[in-house]
Design a protein around this motif. Structure first.
Motif, PDB file in Angstrom:
ATOM      1  N   PHE A 171      53.210  15.632   6.153  1.00 53.71           N
ATOM      2  CA  PHE A 171      54.203  16.305   5.324  1.00 53.71           C
ATOM      3  C   PHE A 171      53.589  16.738   4.000  1.00 53.71           C
ATOM      4  O   PHE A 171      54.301  17.176   3.092  1.00 53.71           O
ATOM      5  CB  PHE A 171      55.397  15.368   5.058  1.00 53.71           C
ATOM      6  CG  PHE A 171      56.264  15.172   6.284  1.00 53.71           C
ATOM      7  CD1 PHE A 171      57.211  16.115   6.638  1.00 53.71           C
ATOM      8  CD2 PHE A 171      56.115  14.046   7.071  1.00 53.71           C
ATOM      9  CE1 PHE A 171      58.000  15.927   7.770  1.00 53.71           C
ATOM     10  CE2 PHE A 171      56.907  13.853   8.197  1.00 53.71           C
ATOM     11  CZ  PHE A 171      57.849  14.803   8.539  1.00 53.71           C
ATOM     12  N   GLY A 172      52.281  16.581   3.852  1.00 51.73           N
ATOM     13  CA  GLY A 172      51.598  17.029   2.655  1.00 51.73           C
ATOM     14  C   GLY A 172      51.914  16.201   1.425  1.00 51.73           C
ATOM     15  O   GLY A 172      51.817  16.695   0.302  1.00 51.73           O
ATOM     16  N   GLU A 173      52.244  14.918   1.596  1.00 54.65           N
ATOM     17  CA  GLU A 173      52.606  14.087   0.471  1.00 54.65           C
ATOM     18  C   GLU A 173      51.448  13.203   0.039  1.00 54.65           C
ATOM     19  O   GLU A 173      50.569  12.864   0.811  1.00 54.65           O
ATOM     20  CB  GLU A 173      53.805  13.193   0.827  1.00 54.65           C
ATOM     21  CG  GLU A 173      55.064  13.968   1.096  1.00 54.65           C
ATOM     22  CD  GLU A 173      56.233  13.045   1.374  1.00 54.65           C
ATOM     23  OE1 GLU A 173      56.073  11.817   1.211  1.00 54.65           O
ATOM     24  OE2 GLU A 173      57.287  13.558   1.754  1.00 54.65           O
ATOM     25  N   ARG A 174      51.492  12.816  -1.252  1.00 54.10           N
ATOM     26  CA  ARG A 174      50.531  11.858  -1.757  1.00 54.10           C
ATOM     27  C   ARG A 174      51.162  10.477  -1.739  1.00 54.10           C
ATOM     28  O   ARG A 174      52.376  10.337  -1.708  1.00 54.10           O
ATOM     29  CB  ARG A 174      50.127  12.230  -3.189  1.00 54.10           C
ATOM     30  CG  ARG A 174      49.438  13.576  -3.297  1.00 54.10           C
ATOM     31  CD  ARG A 174      48.682  13.688  -4.601  1.00 54.10           C
ATOM     32  NE  ARG A 174      49.562  13.557  -5.762  1.00 54.10           N
ATOM     33  CZ  ARG A 174      49.108  13.429  -7.007  1.00 54.10           C
ATOM     34  NH1 ARG A 174      47.813  13.396  -7.235  1.00 54.10           N
ATOM     35  NH2 ARG A 174      49.951  13.332  -8.019  1.00 54.10           N
ATOM     36  N   SER A 175      50.319   9.442  -1.752  1.00 53.32           N
ATOM     37  CA  SER A 175      50.835   8.081  -1.751  1.00 53.32           C
ATOM     38  C   SER A 175      51.443   7.760  -3.106  1.00 53.32           C
ATOM     39  O   SER A 175      51.207   8.454  -4.104  1.00 53.32           O
ATOM     40  CB  SER A 175      49.706   7.092  -1.439  1.00 53.32           C
ATOM     41  OG  SER A 175      48.794   7.042  -2.524  1.00 53.32           O
ATOM     42  N   ASP A 176      52.212   6.664  -3.166  1.00 54.18           N
ATOM     43  CA  ASP A 176      52.825   6.267  -4.424  1.00 54.18           C
ATOM     44  C   ASP A 176      51.771   5.918  -5.474  1.00 54.18           C
ATOM     45  O   ASP A 176      51.915   6.271  -6.650  1.00 54.18           O
ATOM     46  CB  ASP A 176      53.783   5.085  -4.214  1.00 54.18           C
ATOM     47  CG  ASP A 176      53.279   4.103  -3.167  1.00 54.18           C
ATOM     48  OD1 ASP A 176      52.057   3.879  -3.125  1.00 54.18           O
ATOM     49  OD2 ASP A 176      54.101   3.580  -2.404  1.00 54.18           O
ATOM     50  N   ALA A 177      50.683   5.246  -5.061  1.00 52.97           N
ATOM     51  CA  ALA A 177      49.616   4.901  -6.000  1.00 52.97           C
ATOM     52  C   ALA A 177      48.945   6.163  -6.547  1.00 52.97           C
ATOM     53  O   ALA A 177      48.621   6.241  -7.746  1.00 52.97           O
ATOM     54  CB  ALA A 177      48.578   4.009  -5.318  1.00 52.97           C
ATOM     55  N   VAL A 237      61.991  -5.255  14.703  1.00 55.11           N
ATOM     56  CA  VAL A 237      61.195  -5.832  13.621  1.00 55.11           C
ATOM     57  C   VAL A 237      60.838  -4.741  12.612  1.00 55.11           C
ATOM     58  O   VAL A 237      60.250  -3.717  12.972  1.00 55.11           O
ATOM     59  CB  VAL A 237      59.907  -6.475  14.159  1.00 55.11           C
ATOM     60  CG1 VAL A 237      59.075  -7.054  13.011  1.00 55.11           C
ATOM     61  CG2 VAL A 237      60.239  -7.562  15.177  1.00 55.11           C
ATOM     62  N   GLY A 238      61.182  -4.963  11.351  1.00 55.01           N
ATOM     63  CA  GLY A 238      60.839  -4.018  10.295  1.00 55.01           C
ATOM     64  C   GLY A 238      59.422  -4.244   9.806  1.00 55.01           C
ATOM     65  O   GLY A 238      58.929  -5.372   9.791  1.00 55.01           O
ATOM     66  N   THR A 239      58.755  -3.155   9.385  1.00 57.99           N
ATOM     67  CA  THR A 239      57.363  -3.249   8.949  1.00 57.99           C
ATOM     68  C   THR A 239      57.149  -2.665   7.560  1.00 57.99           C
ATOM     69  O   THR A 239      56.024  -2.417   7.149  1.00 57.99           O
ATOM     70  CB  THR A 239      56.439  -2.535   9.949  1.00 57.99           C
ATOM     71  OG1 THR A 239      56.816  -1.152  10.046  1.00 57.99           O
ATOM     72  CG2 THR A 239      56.517  -3.174  11.328  1.00 57.99           C
ATOM     73  N   VAL A 240      58.238  -2.452   6.809  1.00 63.72           N
ATOM     74  CA  VAL A 240      58.126  -1.915   5.446  1.00 63.72           C
ATOM     75  C   VAL A 240      57.652  -3.026   4.515  1.00 63.72           C
ATOM     76  O   VAL A 240      58.238  -4.113   4.488  1.00 63.72           O
ATOM     77  CB  VAL A 240      59.480  -1.359   4.965  1.00 63.72           C
ATOM     78  CG1 VAL A 240      59.407  -0.946   3.498  1.00 63.72           C
ATOM     79  CG2 VAL A 240      59.901  -0.183   5.831  1.00 63.72           C
ATOM     80  N   ASN A 241      56.587  -2.779   3.754  1.00 60.93           N
ATOM     81  CA  ASN A 241      56.093  -3.799   2.835  1.00 60.93           C
ATOM     82  C   ASN A 241      56.832  -3.737   1.495  1.00 60.93           C
ATOM     83  O   ASN A 241      57.623  -2.833   1.249  1.00 60.93           O
ATOM     84  CB  ASN A 241      54.570  -3.673   2.640  1.00 60.93           C
ATOM     85  CG  ASN A 241      54.163  -2.328   2.067  1.00 60.93           C
ATOM     86  OD1 ASN A 241      54.661  -1.892   1.033  1.00 60.93           O
ATOM     87  ND2 ASN A 241      53.238  -1.645   2.749  1.00 60.93           N
ATOM     88  N   ARG A 242      56.569  -4.726   0.640  1.00 62.29           N
ATOM     89  CA  ARG A 242      57.307  -4.813  -0.631  1.00 62.29           C
ATOM     90  C   ARG A 242      56.987  -3.648  -1.565  1.00 62.29           C
ATOM     91  O   ARG A 242      57.846  -3.188  -2.311  1.00 62.29           O
ATOM     92  CB  ARG A 242      57.005  -6.141  -1.328  1.00 62.29           C
ATOM     93  CG  ARG A 242      57.842  -6.371  -2.591  1.00 62.29           C
ATOM     94  CD  ARG A 242      57.903  -7.840  -2.971  1.00 62.29           C
ATOM     95  NE  ARG A 242      58.684  -8.070  -4.175  1.00 62.29           N
ATOM     96  CZ  ARG A 242      60.023  -8.041  -4.237  1.00 62.29           C
ATOM     97  NH1 ARG A 242      60.720  -7.780  -3.139  1.00 62.29           N
ATOM     98  NH2 ARG A 242      60.647  -8.284  -5.372  1.00 62.29           N
ATOM     99  N   THR A 243      55.765  -3.156  -1.531  1.00 61.48           N
ATOM    100  CA  THR A 243      55.402  -2.004  -2.356  1.00 61.48           C
ATOM    101  C   THR A 243      56.290  -0.814  -2.007  1.00 61.48           C
ATOM    102  O   THR A 243      56.885  -0.172  -2.889  1.00 61.48           O
ATOM    103  CB  THR A 243      53.927  -1.616  -2.136  1.00 61.48           C
ATOM    104  OG1 THR A 243      53.100  -2.768  -2.275  1.00 61.48           O
ATOM    105  CG2 THR A 243      53.503  -0.545  -3.135  1.00 61.48           C
ATOM    106  N   GLU A 244      56.385  -0.515  -0.724  1.00 61.59           N
ATOM    107  CA  GLU A 244      57.221   0.600  -0.258  1.00 61.59           C
ATOM    108  C   GLU A 244      58.690   0.346  -0.559  1.00 61.59           C
ATOM    109  O   GLU A 244      59.432   1.256  -0.930  1.00 61.59           O
ATOM    110  CB  GLU A 244      57.024   0.799   1.243  1.00 61.59           C
ATOM    111  CG  GLU A 244      55.617   1.222   1.629  1.00 61.59           C
ATOM    112  CD  GLU A 244      55.373   1.115   3.122  1.00 61.59           C
ATOM    113  OE1 GLU A 244      54.571   1.917   3.642  1.00 61.59           O
ATOM    114  OE2 GLU A 244      55.971   0.222   3.776  1.00 61.59           O
TER     115      GLU A 244
END
Length: 282
Positions: free
Chosen positions: A214-220, A157-164
């Protein structure tokens, strides 16, 4: 389970911001998705479902809906941390699995990643590239998930949402390499509304979804807008195909933000589509 068969497309009631976050919409989603999972398992003639749990909102909802669809005895949860910073979310994931009473296992992926780095180091390429290692880790995580699914006759089952999905905030052939794309048409904000209605614990709701290890910021954060505003923007620009000025007016942002988000979607298009191939005449 005794779900009646449901259509695979559904027009949800939407708010002024374009998102399906109202109580009727949320309740409809909770009816549709488990039924969709049940239908998929029946059609594929498989034994059940496998969900990779990470202690976040999406995987928690997916596991709960999988249980609702086929029963706890036919759902397997996998907790596959890579780094020490993932220990707390891993414990949360295990608590979710225990609460749902599903079989679950923890697989420590760090030794596998270390072995991978050792092997690829023989090519002379760097083994400390953060993006490359993150992507490789997600693909290895999915390889483990599929191994369990294959040996138990279940679907992943995939859990990636539409935003991602639209912004490409996933590793290609990693999190999106699944059997069932459960949340492919639901934005992050919509899933949060579903989670709140399902009384998902607050510590899970507070998970940002950012790969902080990984020191990343979110897309928003990268776009400098609130998550709900980003989802609204994407709905109007992508789903409704409104112009940048129209989208900006509906979402309450500057048109430059819309154009930047659309450029982001365009750059990551390759993650959402099958690889290009030459056309051959018969």
């Amino acid at each position: 389970m005794s779900h009646a068969r449901h259509p695979r497309t559904l027009k949800l009631p939407r708010e002024e911001n374009g998102l399906a976050t109202s109580k009727p919409a949320v309740r409809r989603v909770q009816e549709l998705l488990p039924a969709f999972l049940e239908d998929t398992v029946v059609e594929a003639e498989t034994n059940g479902l496998v969900v990779a749990l990470d202690g976040g909102v999406e995987t928690t909802i997916a596991a709960a809906m999988a249980v609702d669809a086929v029963g706890a005895e036919r759902v397997t949860g996998l907790v596959v941390p890579v780094r020490l910073s993932e220990e707390a979310p891993a414990r949360t994931a295990e608590a979710v699995a225990s609460m749902l009473e599903i079989e679950h296992h923890r697989l420590q992926l760090q030794p596998v990643v270390a072995a991978f780095q050792s092997v690829v180091g023989e090519t002379g390429q760097p083994t400390d590239d953060l993006v490359a290692i993150r992507n490789a880790s997600e693909r290895l995580r999915m390889a483990c998930t599929y191994y369990v699914a294959n040996t138990t006759g279940k679907l992943v089952v995939g859990t990636v949402n539409r935003t991602e999905r639209l912004l490409g905030s996933v590793a290609k052939y990693g999190e999106n390499g699944v059997d069932v794309d459960l949340f492919g048409d639901l934005y992050r904000t919509e899933l949060r509304s579903v989670a709140e209605d399902m009384a998902v614990p607050s510590d899970i709701l507070e998970q940002s979804g950012t790969r902080s290890d990984f020191g990343e910021r979110s897309d928003a954060e990268e776009l400098g807008i609130e998550p709900a505003t980003l989802d609204s923007l994407l709905h109007f620009a992508v789903d409704r195909q409104l112009s940048a000025p129209e989208t900006a007016d509906r979402a309450g942002v500057d048109p430059s933000v819309v154009r930047r988000a659309l450029r982001w979607c365009s750059r990551t298009r390759h993650k959402r589509h099958t690889p290009p191939k030459p056309s051959m005449s018969n």
